[in-house]
Scaffold this motif. Structure first.
Motif, mmCIF file in Angstrom:
data_model
loop_
_atom_site.group_PDB
_atom_site.id
_atom_site.type_symbol
_atom_site.label_atom_id
_atom_site.label_comp_id
_atom_site.label_asym_id
_atom_site.label_seq_id
_atom_site.Cartn_x
_atom_site.Cartn_y
_atom_site.Cartn_z
ATOM 1 N N GLU A 1 0.836 -1.210 0.000
ATOM 2 C CA GLU A 1 0.000 0.000 0.000
ATOM 3 C C GLU A 1 0.869 1.258 0.000
ATOM 4 O OE1 GLU A 1 -2.990 2.437 -0.447
ATOM 5 O OE2 GLU A 1 -3.164 0.254 -0.557
ATOM 6 N N GLN A 2 1.955 1.233 0.732
ATOM 7 C CA GLN A 2 2.865 2.378 0.732
ATOM 8 C C GLN A 2 3.504 2.569 -0.641
ATOM 9 O OE1 GLN A 2 5.585 1.715 3.965
ATOM 10 N NE2 GLN A 2 4.047 2.143 5.527
ATOM 11 N N ARG B 1 2.183 1.673 -3.475
ATOM 12 C CA ARG B 1 1.132 2.181 -4.351
ATOM 13 C C ARG B 1 0.958 3.685 -4.169
ATOM 14 N NH1 ARG B 1 -2.566 -2.763 -3.136
ATOM 15 N NH2 ARG B 1 -2.135 -4.066 -4.935
ATOM 16 N N SER B 2 0.999 4.121 -2.934
ATOM 17 C CA SER B 2 0.852 5.541 -2.637
ATOM 18 C C SER B 2 1.979 6.350 -3.269
ATOM 19 C CB SER B 2 0.823 5.756 -1.121
ATOM 20 O OG SER B 2 0.776 7.116 -0.810
ATOM 21 N N VAL B 3 3.199 5.876 -3.126
ATOM 22 C CA VAL B 3 4.344 6.557 -3.717
ATOM 23 C C VAL B 3 4.222 6.559 -5.235
ATOM 24 C CG1 VAL B 3 6.841 6.410 -4.087
ATOM 25 C CG2 VAL B 3 5.898 6.123 -1.789
ATOM 26 N N SER B 4 3.830 5.446 -5.807
ATOM 27 C CA SER B 4 3.681 5.339 -7.247
ATOM 28 C C SER B 4 2.625 6.325 -7.757
ATOM 29 C CB SER B 4 3.289 3.912 -7.621
ATOM 30 O OG SER B 4 3.069 3.801 -8.997
ATOM 31 N N THR B 5 1.518 6.437 -7.049
ATOM 32 C CA THR B 5 0.465 7.371 -7.421
ATOM 33 C C THR B 5 0.963 8.809 -7.361
ATOM 34 O OG1 THR B 5 -1.233 5.845 -6.620
ATOM 35 C CG2 THR B 5 -1.865 8.145 -6.875
ATOM 36 N N GLU B 6 1.698 9.142 -6.299
ATOM 37 C CA GLU B 6 2.249 10.485 -6.154
ATOM 38 C C GLU B 6 3.227 10.799 -7.288
ATOM 39 O OE1 GLU B 6 3.747 11.712 -2.310
ATOM 40 O OE2 GLU B 6 2.348 10.314 -1.329
ATOM 41 N N SER C 1 1.360 11.396 -10.556
ATOM 42 C CA SER C 1 0.657 12.682 -10.625
ATOM 43 C C SER C 1 1.645 13.846 -10.773
ATOM 44 C CB SER C 1 -0.232 12.886 -9.400
ATOM 45 O OG SER C 1 0.541 13.008 -8.227
#
Length: 51
Positions: A37-38, A40-45, A48
């Motif tokens: 999950e972490q 994924r969060s970094v990847s999303t950031e 963007s």
């Protein structure tokens, strides 16, 4: 030459003090899911930021 350490010394525990296998497996899965999950969060950031 690199010296190998005994696994019990590396873990800092004896095998008798480890949790039951099912408990240990559950903890490992929970830790891996949290790490994923972490990531994924970094990847999303990062995605963007590059847009």
């Amino acid at each position: 030459m690199r010296r190998r350490r005994h696994p019990e010394l590396w873990w800092g525990r004896t095998l008798d003090s480890l949790p039951a296998p099912d408990v240990l497996a559950t903890e490992i899965v929970e830790n891996l899911e949290a790490a994923l999950e972490q990531f994924r969060s970094v990847s999303t950031e990062l995605a963007s930021e590059s847009e």
